[in-house]
Write a protein that holds these residues in place. Structure first.
Motif, mmCIF file in Angstrom:
data_model
loop_
_atom_site.group_PDB
_atom_site.id
_atom_site.type_symbol
_atom_site.label_atom_id
_atom_site.label_comp_id
_atom_site.label_asym_id
_atom_site.label_seq_id
_atom_site.Cartn_x
_atom_site.Cartn_y
_atom_site.Cartn_z
ATOM 1 N N LEU A 111 0.854 -1.172 0.000
ATOM 2 C CA LEU A 111 0.000 0.000 0.000
ATOM 3 C C LEU A 111 0.897 1.231 0.000
ATOM 4 C CD1 LEU A 111 -2.749 -0.973 2.616
ATOM 5 C CD2 LEU A 111 -2.984 -0.906 0.126
ATOM 6 N N ARG A 112 0.587 2.171 -0.867
ATOM 7 C CA ARG A 112 1.365 3.412 -0.955
ATOM 8 C C ARG A 112 0.562 4.541 -0.300
ATOM 9 N NH1 ARG A 112 1.132 4.121 -5.971
ATOM 10 N NH2 ARG A 112 0.074 6.134 -6.227
ATOM 11 N N VAL A 113 1.125 5.113 0.742
ATOM 12 C CA VAL A 113 0.455 6.165 1.494
ATOM 13 C C VAL A 113 1.103 7.493 1.139
ATOM 14 C CG1 VAL A 113 -0.203 7.001 3.783
ATOM 15 C CG2 VAL A 113 -0.041 4.524 3.355
ATOM 16 N N GLU A 114 0.374 8.293 0.375
ATOM 17 C CA GLU A 114 0.875 9.608 -0.045
ATOM 18 C C GLU A 114 0.519 10.649 1.008
ATOM 19 O OE1 GLU A 114 2.672 10.129 -2.626
ATOM 20 O OE2 GLU A 114 2.307 8.489 -4.041
ATOM 21 N N THR A 115 1.500 11.465 1.403
ATOM 22 C CA THR A 115 1.270 12.502 2.395
ATOM 23 C C THR A 115 1.832 13.832 1.900
ATOM 24 O OG1 THR A 115 3.345 12.481 3.674
ATOM 25 C CG2 THR A 115 1.789 10.676 4.064
ATOM 26 N N ASP A 116 1.592 14.875 2.671
ATOM 27 C CA ASP A 116 2.159 16.173 2.314
ATOM 28 C C ASP A 116 3.620 16.284 2.728
ATOM 29 O OD1 ASP A 116 1.839 16.312 5.045
ATOM 30 O OD2 ASP A 116 0.621 18.135 5.054
ATOM 31 N N SER A 117 4.157 15.188 3.271
ATOM 32 C CA SER A 117 5.558 15.180 3.702
ATOM 33 C C SER A 117 6.333 13.991 3.133
ATOM 34 C CB SER A 117 5.632 15.137 5.238
ATOM 35 O OG SER A 117 4.963 16.224 5.810
ATOM 36 N N GLY A 118 5.817 13.402 2.058
ATOM 37 C CA GLY A 118 6.500 12.273 1.456
ATOM 38 C C GLY A 118 5.596 11.065 1.301
ATOM 39 N N THR A 119 6.184 9.954 0.902
ATOM 40 C CA THR A 119 5.445 8.731 0.592
ATOM 41 C C THR A 119 5.918 7.589 1.482
ATOM 42 O OG1 THR A 119 5.196 9.414 -1.717
ATOM 43 C CG2 THR A 119 4.871 7.081 -1.222
ATOM 44 N N TRP A 120 4.952 6.802 1.949
ATOM 45 C CA TRP A 120 5.250 5.614 2.734
ATOM 46 C C TRP A 120 4.738 4.382 1.998
ATOM 47 C CZ3 TRP A 120 7.781 5.595 7.509
ATOM 48 C CH2 TRP A 120 8.023 6.866 8.067
ATOM 49 N N HIS A 121 5.553 3.337 1.946
ATOM 50 C CA HIS A 121 5.139 2.045 1.415
ATOM 51 C C HIS A 121 5.055 1.054 2.563
ATOM 52 C CE1 HIS A 121 6.515 3.883 -2.380
ATOM 53 N NE2 HIS A 121 5.640 3.072 -2.947
ATOM 54 N N ALA A 122 3.939 0.310 2.635
ATOM 55 C CA ALA A 122 3.730 -0.588 3.763
ATOM 56 C C ALA A 122 3.017 -1.853 3.325
ATOM 57 C CB ALA A 122 2.917 0.127 4.851
ATOM 58 N N ARG A 123 3.161 -2.907 4.111
ATOM 59 C CA ARG A 123 2.449 -4.148 3.862
ATOM 60 C C ARG A 123 0.982 -4.044 4.266
ATOM 61 N NH1 ARG A 123 5.351 -8.852 4.111
ATOM 62 N NH2 ARG A 123 3.343 -9.825 3.558
ATOM 63 N N ALA A 124 0.703 -3.167 5.242
ATOM 64 C CA ALA A 124 -0.666 -3.011 5.730
ATOM 65 C C ALA A 124 -0.833 -1.613 6.305
ATOM 66 C CB ALA A 124 -0.983 -4.060 6.798
ATOM 67 N N SER A 125 -2.090 -1.225 6.485
ATOM 68 C CA SER A 125 -2.376 0.100 7.047
ATOM 69 C C SER A 125 -3.599 0.027 7.951
ATOM 70 C CB SER A 125 -2.608 1.123 5.929
ATOM 71 O OG SER A 125 -2.852 2.412 6.468
ATOM 72 N N ILE A 126 -3.600 0.857 8.971
ATOM 73 C CA ILE A 126 -4.755 1.027 9.844
ATOM 74 C C ILE A 126 -5.224 2.469 9.717
ATOM 75 C CG2 ILE A 126 -5.609 1.042 12.215
ATOM 76 C CD1 ILE A 126 -3.578 -1.112 12.893
ATOM 77 N N SER A 127 -6.469 2.650 9.314
ATOM 78 C CA SER A 127 -7.042 3.984 9.259
ATOM 79 C C SER A 127 -7.736 4.260 10.588
ATOM 80 C CB SER A 127 -8.055 4.094 8.109
ATOM 81 O OG SER A 127 -8.617 5.397 8.064
ATOM 82 N N ALA A 128 -7.279 5.295 11.293
ATOM 83 C CA ALA A 128 -7.800 5.605 12.626
ATOM 84 C C ALA A 128 -8.027 7.113 12.752
ATOM 85 C CB ALA A 128 -6.826 5.115 13.693
ATOM 86 N N THR A 129 -8.663 7.690 11.742
ATOM 87 C CA THR A 129 -8.833 9.145 11.675
ATOM 88 C C THR A 129 -10.070 9.660 12.391
ATOM 89 O OG1 THR A 129 -9.842 8.771 9.508
ATOM 90 C CG2 THR A 129 -7.543 9.456 9.542
ATOM 91 N N GLY A 130 -10.947 8.745 12.845
ATOM 92 C CA GLY A 130 -12.108 9.178 13.602
ATOM 93 C C GLY A 130 -13.148 9.914 12.777
#
Length: 352
Positions: A111-130
């Motif tokens: 999973l590629r997580v695009e942010t305003d401070s760069g990119t993260w690549h991960a095997r999994a992600s937890i969305s906890a934004t409320g």
């Protein structure tokens, strides 16, 4: 800048911290990305007089009891913020601030997580934004013509901002009752609810609500009759300020009006009330726009899940958005168990 890790947790509030606690215990490599500049999640933006529904010992994240607040049975907002900041520091959780997630994308086996401070690549992600970041206001005729002030629960802070004014509070849930009680002494208050307010018995607090939500989830999982959960008990926890205002006769609810006018509101029978401000205590929706690239929403905009795991993207878990992602998972005491279960599933996935 590009980074790699096993798990990206999106959101550094109570749900994200609970996930971080369990991920650390499982020995996983992870990062928590939080859009806020300081610890405390949405609690640091709540109104001044907000109190928890339960004593501190029953409002704790996994591993660390919330200490009692001196002189208070039900801790206030600042105490909660301090507890969350201490929790994050105590467990040395890897929180990156202030990082706003723009989108989560599939990228081969990652999973590629695009942010305003760069990119993260991960095997999994937890969305906890409320949900705090997505306030809901119903569409009522005349809203554009009302010349007074309109705001949502998320923007309310103190009765001092409305002293002496004619204020209409809309909403029959806990936030509506608490804010109405907050304003009942120094404003000309009209409290409006969709149906007659249902106060829980005075001896019921967050402990009983958590037990009710858990019992309902267990019954449904075992194929038994729906117990109704928290909704079967009532809508409003009678915390001391609400109880006091209610007992003094200051919380008498009017039915919902049919439209707003230039100077106030009007009911279906032609009755009118003037208002300087309308406060919409009408709830929130899950803040999930960062997941849009994954195209997981169904016809009604809902992301299908099995417990916390997204049905159509097993590398993604949703945590802390309400009962559909775990019994009472939007509460401090309730988020620990689904956070543990999600973390265990992710550990199995990344180690397979």
């Amino acid at each position: 800048m590009s980074h790699r890790t096993q798990v990206v947790v999106i959101g550094g509030g109570q749900a994200g911290l609970a996930a971080g606690y369990h991920l650390r215990r499982l020995g996983l490599d992870f990062v928590i990305l939080d859009a806020q500049t300081t610890p405390g999640g949405a609690w640091q933006h709540a109104w001044d007089s907000l109190r928890l529904f339960s004593p501190a010992a029953y409002s704790s994240l996994p591993g660390r009891l919330m200490p009692p607040q001196s002189g208070e049975t039900y801790p206030d907002v600042q105490h909660v913020v301090e507890y969350l900041a201490d929790y994050e520091k105590r467990y040395e959780l890897p929180v990156e601030r202030a990082v706003r997630v723009l989108g989560v994308h599939r990228d081969g086996g990652l999973l590629r997580v695009e942010t305003d401070s760069g990119t993260w690549h991960a095997r999994a992600s937890i969305s906890a934004t409320g949900t705090w970041w997505r306030p809901f206001i119903p569409n009522i005729p005349g809203q554009a013509t009302f010349e007074g002030r309109q705001l949502h629960t998320a923007a309310y802070r103190s009765p001092a901002n409305f002293a002496g004014q004619r204020v209409i509070v809309v909403g029959g849930g806990n936030s509506g009752a608490q804010i109405a009680a907050d304003l009942a002494h120094d404003t000309r208050l009209t409290w409006v609810t969709q149906r007659p307010p249902r106060f829980l018995a005075d001896n019921i607090d967050g402990r009983a609500l958590f037990d009710a939500a858990t019992a309902r989830r267990r019954a449904l999982d075992e194929g038994h009759t729906d117990t109704g959960g928290v909704a079967s008990l009532g809508d409003i926890v009678a915390v001391p300020p609400v109880r006091e205002a209610r007992d003094r006769g200051l919380l008498k609810a009017a039915p919902m009006f049919s439209r707003l006018t230039r100077g106030g509101v009007e009911w279906a029978d032609g009755t009118c009330a003037e208002a300087d401000a309308v406060i919409w205590c009408t709830g929130f929706r899950p803040a999930l726009s960062h997941l849009a690239p994954l195209q997981l929403r169904g016809r009604r905009g809902h992301i299908a899940t099995t417990r916390t795991r997204a049905v159509d993207e097993p590398r993604l878990h949703l945590l802390g958005y309400g009962d559909w992602t775990g019994p009472a998972s939007a509460t401090l005491i309730g988020v620990g168990r689904p956070a543990r279960d999600a973390s265990r599933e992710i550990a199995q996935l990344v180690r397979a």
